[in-house]
Structures are given as structure tokens and as C-alpha cells.
Scaffold this motif. Sequence first.
Motif, PDB file in Angstrom:
ATOM      1  N   UNK A 285      50.885  56.440  17.392  1.00  0.00           N
ATOM      2  CA  UNK A 285      52.060  55.482  16.914  1.00  0.00           C
ATOM      3  C   UNK A 285      51.719  54.103  16.987  1.00  0.00           C
ATOM      4  N   UNK A 286      52.051  53.506  15.934  1.00  0.00           N
ATOM      5  CA  UNK A 286      52.024  51.983  15.864  1.00  0.00           C
ATOM      6  C   UNK A 286      53.089  51.262  16.614  1.00  0.00           C
ATOM      7  N   UNK A 287      52.558  50.183  17.348  1.00  0.00           N
ATOM      8  CA  UNK A 287      53.519  49.575  18.170  1.00  0.00           C
ATOM      9  C   UNK A 287      53.526  48.189  17.656  1.00  0.00           C
ATOM     10  N   UNK A 288      54.657  47.395  17.997  1.00  0.00           N
ATOM     11  CA  UNK A 288      54.522  46.075  17.850  1.00  0.00           C
ATOM     12  C   UNK A 288      53.378  45.523  18.160  1.00  0.00           C
ATOM     13  N   UNK A 289      52.534  44.921  17.498  1.00  0.00           N
ATOM     14  CA  UNK A 289      51.219  44.103  18.020  1.00  0.00           C
ATOM     15  C   UNK A 289      51.730  43.095  19.162  1.00  0.00           C
ATOM     16  N   UNK A 290      50.946  43.334  20.230  1.00  0.00           N
ATOM     17  CA  UNK A 290      51.349  42.434  21.240  1.00  0.00           C
ATOM     18  C   UNK A 290      49.927  41.942  21.883  1.00  0.00           C
ATOM     19  N   UNK A 291      49.644  40.698  22.239  1.00  0.00           N
ATOM     20  CA  UNK A 291      48.535  40.189  22.936  1.00  0.00           C
ATOM     21  C   UNK A 291      48.211  41.150  24.178  1.00  0.00           C
ATOM     22  N   UNK A 292      46.964  41.238  24.569  1.00  0.00           N
ATOM     23  CA  UNK A 292      46.649  41.778  25.979  1.00  0.00           C
ATOM     24  C   UNK A 292      47.282  40.683  27.034  1.00  0.00           C
ATOM     25  N   UNK A 293      47.517  40.855  28.134  1.00  0.00           N
ATOM     26  CA  UNK A 293      48.001  40.010  28.953  1.00  0.00           C
ATOM     27  C   UNK A 293      46.985  39.061  29.409  1.00  0.00           C
ATOM     28  N   UNK A 294      47.475  37.832  29.719  1.00  0.00           N
ATOM     29  CA  UNK A 294      46.396  36.774  29.936  1.00  0.00           C
ATOM     30  C   UNK A 294      45.954  36.795  31.387  1.00  0.00           C
ATOM     31  N   UNK A 295      46.418  37.620  32.374  1.00  0.00           N
ATOM     32  CA  UNK A 295      45.915  37.638  33.705  1.00  0.00           C
ATOM     33  C   UNK A 295      44.753  38.406  33.580  1.00  0.00           C
ATOM     34  N   UNK A 296      43.907  37.522  34.471  1.00  0.00           N
ATOM     35  CA  UNK A 296      42.313  38.033  34.315  1.00  0.00           C
ATOM     36  C   UNK A 296      42.448  39.369  35.156  1.00  0.00           C
ATOM     37  N   UNK A 297      41.161  40.185  34.931  1.00  0.00           N
ATOM     38  CA  UNK A 297      41.126  41.678  35.435  1.00  0.00           C
ATOM     39  C   UNK A 297      39.868  41.320  36.594  1.00  0.00           C
TER      40      UNK A 297
ATOM     41  N   UNK B  75      46.364  56.801  26.108  1.00  0.00           N
ATOM     42  CA  UNK B  75      45.085  56.071  25.406  1.00  0.00           C
ATOM     43  C   UNK B  75      45.767  55.096  24.435  1.00  0.00           C
ATOM     44  N   UNK B  76      45.368  53.813  24.434  1.00  0.00           N
ATOM     45  CA  UNK B  76      45.695  52.784  23.558  1.00  0.00           C
ATOM     46  C   UNK B  76      44.593  52.321  22.612  1.00  0.00           C
ATOM     47  N   UNK B  77      44.865  51.565  21.500  1.00  0.00           N
ATOM     48  CA  UNK B  77      44.027  51.059  20.470  1.00  0.00           C
ATOM     49  C   UNK B  77      44.223  49.651  20.338  1.00  0.00           C
ATOM     50  N   UNK B  78      43.373  48.705  20.560  1.00  0.00           N
ATOM     51  CA  UNK B  78      43.403  47.298  20.780  1.00  0.00           C
ATOM     52  C   UNK B  78      42.417  46.820  19.666  1.00  0.00           C
ATOM     53  N   UNK B  79      43.134  45.995  18.601  1.00  0.00           N
ATOM     54  CA  UNK B  79      42.127  45.373  17.586  1.00  0.00           C
ATOM     55  C   UNK B  79      41.236  44.512  18.109  1.00  0.00           C
ATOM     56  N   UNK B  80      40.350  44.011  17.390  1.00  0.00           N
ATOM     57  CA  UNK B  80      39.365  42.996  17.657  1.00  0.00           C
ATOM     58  C   UNK B  80      39.972  41.731  18.099  1.00  0.00           C
ATOM     59  N   UNK B  81      41.098  41.425  17.675  1.00  0.00           N
ATOM     60  CA  UNK B  81      41.538  39.960  18.169  1.00  0.00           C
ATOM     61  C   UNK B  81      42.466  40.193  19.491  1.00  0.00           C
ATOM     62  N   UNK B  82      42.484  41.288  20.149  1.00  0.00           N
ATOM     63  CA  UNK B  82      43.054  41.751  21.443  1.00  0.00           C
ATOM     64  C   UNK B  82      44.523  42.018  21.198  1.00  0.00           C
ATOM     65  N   UNK B  83      44.975  42.578  20.139  1.00  0.00           N
ATOM     66  CA  UNK B  83      46.305  43.020  19.930  1.00  0.00           C
ATOM     67  C   UNK B  83      46.417  44.474  20.034  1.00  0.00           C
ATOM     68  N   UNK B  84      47.195  44.653  20.850  1.00  0.00           N
ATOM     69  CA  UNK B  84      47.410  46.435  21.253  1.00  0.00           C
ATOM     70  C   UNK B  84      48.452  46.595  19.995  1.00  0.00           C
TER      71      UNK B  84
END
Length: 184
Positions: free
Chosen positions: A40-52, A148-157
Motif C-alpha cells: 500500500x502506497x503511503x503518503x511519503x514521510x521522512x524517517x524520524x530525525x531521532x538517532x537510533x 514490513x515497510x519500504x523506504x526510498x533512497x532519500x529516506x521517505x517511507x
Amino acid sequence: MNKKSRRTLIALIAVCVLPVAASYFAFYVWKPDARMNYGTLVSPALLPEAPLMNLAGEPVAREQLTGKWTYLVVAPSACNDACQEALYLTRQIRTAQAKEMDRVHRIWLVTDSGMPDGKLLSAHEGMGVVVANDAWRERFAFDGLPRVWLVDPQGYVMMRYPDSLEAKRMIKDLGRLLKYSQQG
């Protein structure tokens, strides 16, 4: 009007009317699947800034998770059967991309502070493992079930997969993305 002229007239009318009738039929009656993708395509949103943190307790910045197409498996450290299947399938799907497999990365986002089974980790060499903090758990609305999520190379979920994964359809999704995208 003789017979030959009548046939010509009918053929001329058929040539003009058939494409229009076929287009109406295709548009109103025979509708292909509206969705070609399995996830399912989701509205692209950047991964959170908070460091892991990685399993060694070292910080991992968001930028370290970008640059490639990424399967993000969000699951607790006590990896149940569904979690193990998700890890297995993402590995196989990445491998199925053959010469494009280097454009795909896998990350297990551990949702608790527990330590994953070493045997399981050794079966998935090359997979990144990071521990989620509150911002990441909230972003992925973790509800206890592995996802399972797919994230693009720019960091957008950009895509979320259903609970029951189908490898062939996921291979098609990823293959299509890798074919048409020059990123990653």
C-alpha cells in the motif's frame, strides 16, 4: 446504391465507430485492476530525525539508513514466526533482484530493548539491526505485530506491506521500482 458501395459504407462506418465503442467498453465495462502494486502506497514521510542505536549501543544517524531502497522490518527482539518470515522473505526478495540487489538494503528495527537471537542474526548477514526509540515506534505505529515497510533512497517511507506477505508480488513491486527509478 449497389452492393459494393453499401459494403464500403458499412466498412467505413465500422472503422470510425469501433475505436470509440472499444474505448467506452474499456473505460466503463472492462476495468483493469486499479492497483498494480502489492504494498500500500503511503503518503511519503521522512524517517524520524531521532538517532537510533545499533545493538552495540552506538548511535546510528538517519542518513546512515538512506541511499538505497530499504526494506524496514519493524518487530520486537523476540522474533516470532511472522517476524522470521518477514526477515526471510525480505532477504530472498533482495536476492531475487539479481544484479540490482546491491541497490536494496534490509534493516530490522527492533522495537524493544531486548537482544535478538544470535542464531537468527547470523542467518541474516548484511542486514542492519537498530533499536527503535519512542519517535520511531510512534512513526511506525508499532502494535506488537511485525510489519514490513519500504523506504526510498532519500529516506521517505513510501510503502507498507500487508500482514501476510506474498513474495512473488513483493518481488514485482521492488523490481518495478528498481527498473523505473535511477535512485539508490
